[in-house]
Design a protein around this motif. Sequence first.
Motif, mmCIF file in Angstrom:
data_model
loop_
_atom_site.group_PDB
_atom_site.id
_atom_site.type_symbol
_atom_site.label_atom_id
_atom_site.label_comp_id
_atom_site.label_asym_id
_atom_site.label_seq_id
_atom_site.Cartn_x
_atom_site.Cartn_y
_atom_site.Cartn_z
ATOM 1 N N VAL A 113 1.014 -1.370 -0.027
ATOM 2 C CA VAL A 113 0.257 -0.016 -0.310
ATOM 3 C C VAL A 113 0.868 0.962 0.255
ATOM 4 N N SER A 114 0.393 2.139 -0.773
ATOM 5 C CA SER A 114 1.482 3.446 -0.188
ATOM 6 C C SER A 114 1.201 4.721 0.647
ATOM 7 N N PHE A 115 -0.222 4.600 1.545
ATOM 8 C CA PHE A 115 -0.093 4.963 2.719
ATOM 9 C C PHE A 115 -1.107 4.171 4.022
ATOM 10 N N MET A 116 -1.028 4.078 4.720
ATOM 11 C CA MET A 116 -1.766 3.798 6.324
ATOM 12 C C MET A 116 -2.446 4.561 6.999
ATOM 13 N N LEU A 117 -3.369 4.326 7.381
ATOM 14 C CA LEU A 117 -4.323 5.150 8.805
ATOM 15 C C LEU A 117 -3.867 4.247 10.113
ATOM 16 N N ILE A 118 -3.561 4.588 10.929
ATOM 17 C CA ILE A 118 -3.141 3.622 12.755
ATOM 18 C C ILE A 118 -3.892 4.497 13.403
ATOM 19 N N THR A 119 -5.003 3.840 13.679
ATOM 20 C CA THR A 119 -5.837 4.465 15.027
ATOM 21 C C THR A 119 -5.599 3.264 16.118
ATOM 22 N N SER A 120 -6.358 3.893 17.663
ATOM 23 C CA SER A 120 -5.846 2.971 18.769
ATOM 24 C C SER A 120 -6.644 3.182 19.450
ATOM 25 N N PRO A 121 -7.992 2.208 19.755
ATOM 26 C CA PRO A 121 -9.267 2.469 21.345
ATOM 27 C C PRO A 121 -8.673 3.364 22.525
ATOM 28 N N HIS A 122 -7.431 3.114 22.496
ATOM 29 C CA HIS A 122 -6.951 4.642 23.838
ATOM 30 C C HIS A 122 -6.534 5.623 23.493
ATOM 31 N N TRP A 136 -6.072 0.536 9.678
ATOM 32 C CA TRP A 136 -5.655 -0.653 10.513
ATOM 33 C C TRP A 136 -5.732 -0.188 12.859
ATOM 34 N N SER A 137 -5.590 -0.874 12.884
ATOM 35 C CA SER A 137 -5.950 -1.047 14.844
ATOM 36 C C SER A 137 -4.454 -1.266 15.009
ATOM 37 N N ILE A 138 -3.538 -0.122 16.147
ATOM 38 C CA ILE A 138 -2.877 -1.007 16.735
ATOM 39 C C ILE A 138 -3.314 -1.197 17.928
ATOM 40 N N ARG A 139 -2.308 -2.725 18.326
ATOM 41 C CA ARG A 139 -2.545 -3.280 19.721
ATOM 42 C C ARG A 139 -1.366 -3.194 21.217
ATOM 43 N N THR A 140 -2.001 -2.505 21.707
ATOM 44 C CA THR A 140 -0.511 -2.813 22.802
ATOM 45 C C THR A 140 -0.692 -3.326 24.094
ATOM 46 N N ALA A 141 0.005 -4.044 24.998
ATOM 47 C CA ALA A 141 0.088 -4.263 26.550
ATOM 48 C C ALA A 141 1.242 -3.725 27.637
#
Length: 223
Positions: A112-121, A218-223
């Motif tokens: 892909v040429s670009f991405m958008l990353i979101t997070s519920p936090h 896309w959604s990022i996951r963290t822990a």
Amino acid sequence: MPTRRVHFAARDTVHQLSTPSPAWSSTSLPSTPGIQTPPNLPATLPGPTPYHFVLPTKVARPLPRHPQPHPALYGPPPSVHYYCSYPPQTLAVSNRRLSPYFLSEPATNPPVSFMLITSPHLPWTVKVNSSRFGVVTVSDVFQAVYASLRKNIYPSEFESLAHHDKKRVRKAYEERYRRIRSSREADQEKSQGVKRVDFLMGHSRFMGLTVTSDPTVWSIRTA
């Protein structure tokens, strides 16, 4: 009163009536005041129309395919260890077997040429642009996430949090600069104040990306 006599012919005479030709023509058939009855024709199926009707050709479109993340970005857990509060250069330290070409590989398949990353936090969206050849790489993703989370927050953004979330953000901020071994660098980090990464409230370990219904988000996951 005069007497009427009936005369008969001396021999039988047969009179033949001529039948007109059954051709449908106003000149060949005698004109009569009645309705003309068409001749009995054999029943047949209707023939083909003289006009050619062709259905429009439908262009076959490929089914939409959601891009799949690179193994370094797929989880949980992904194939690499990374903490969002540290610069991406630390990937080479925490991942000894990391190939030098690993980070330059496309972040998704297909690329892909670009991405958008979101997070519920997080109330912010991370935009990832391509750094080379119009393709987002694994390195582009980590660089964009780190640069976005290193930004300072506005006081209004902190005040919008609930009271218990403010305490957790403040604790994450204090733990972040206290982990720095150099006292000078720790003081410098402390003076810069709360950053976006502190809104993860200590959950800064990268656990992978998952695609949403929109293949560019896309959604990022963290822990």
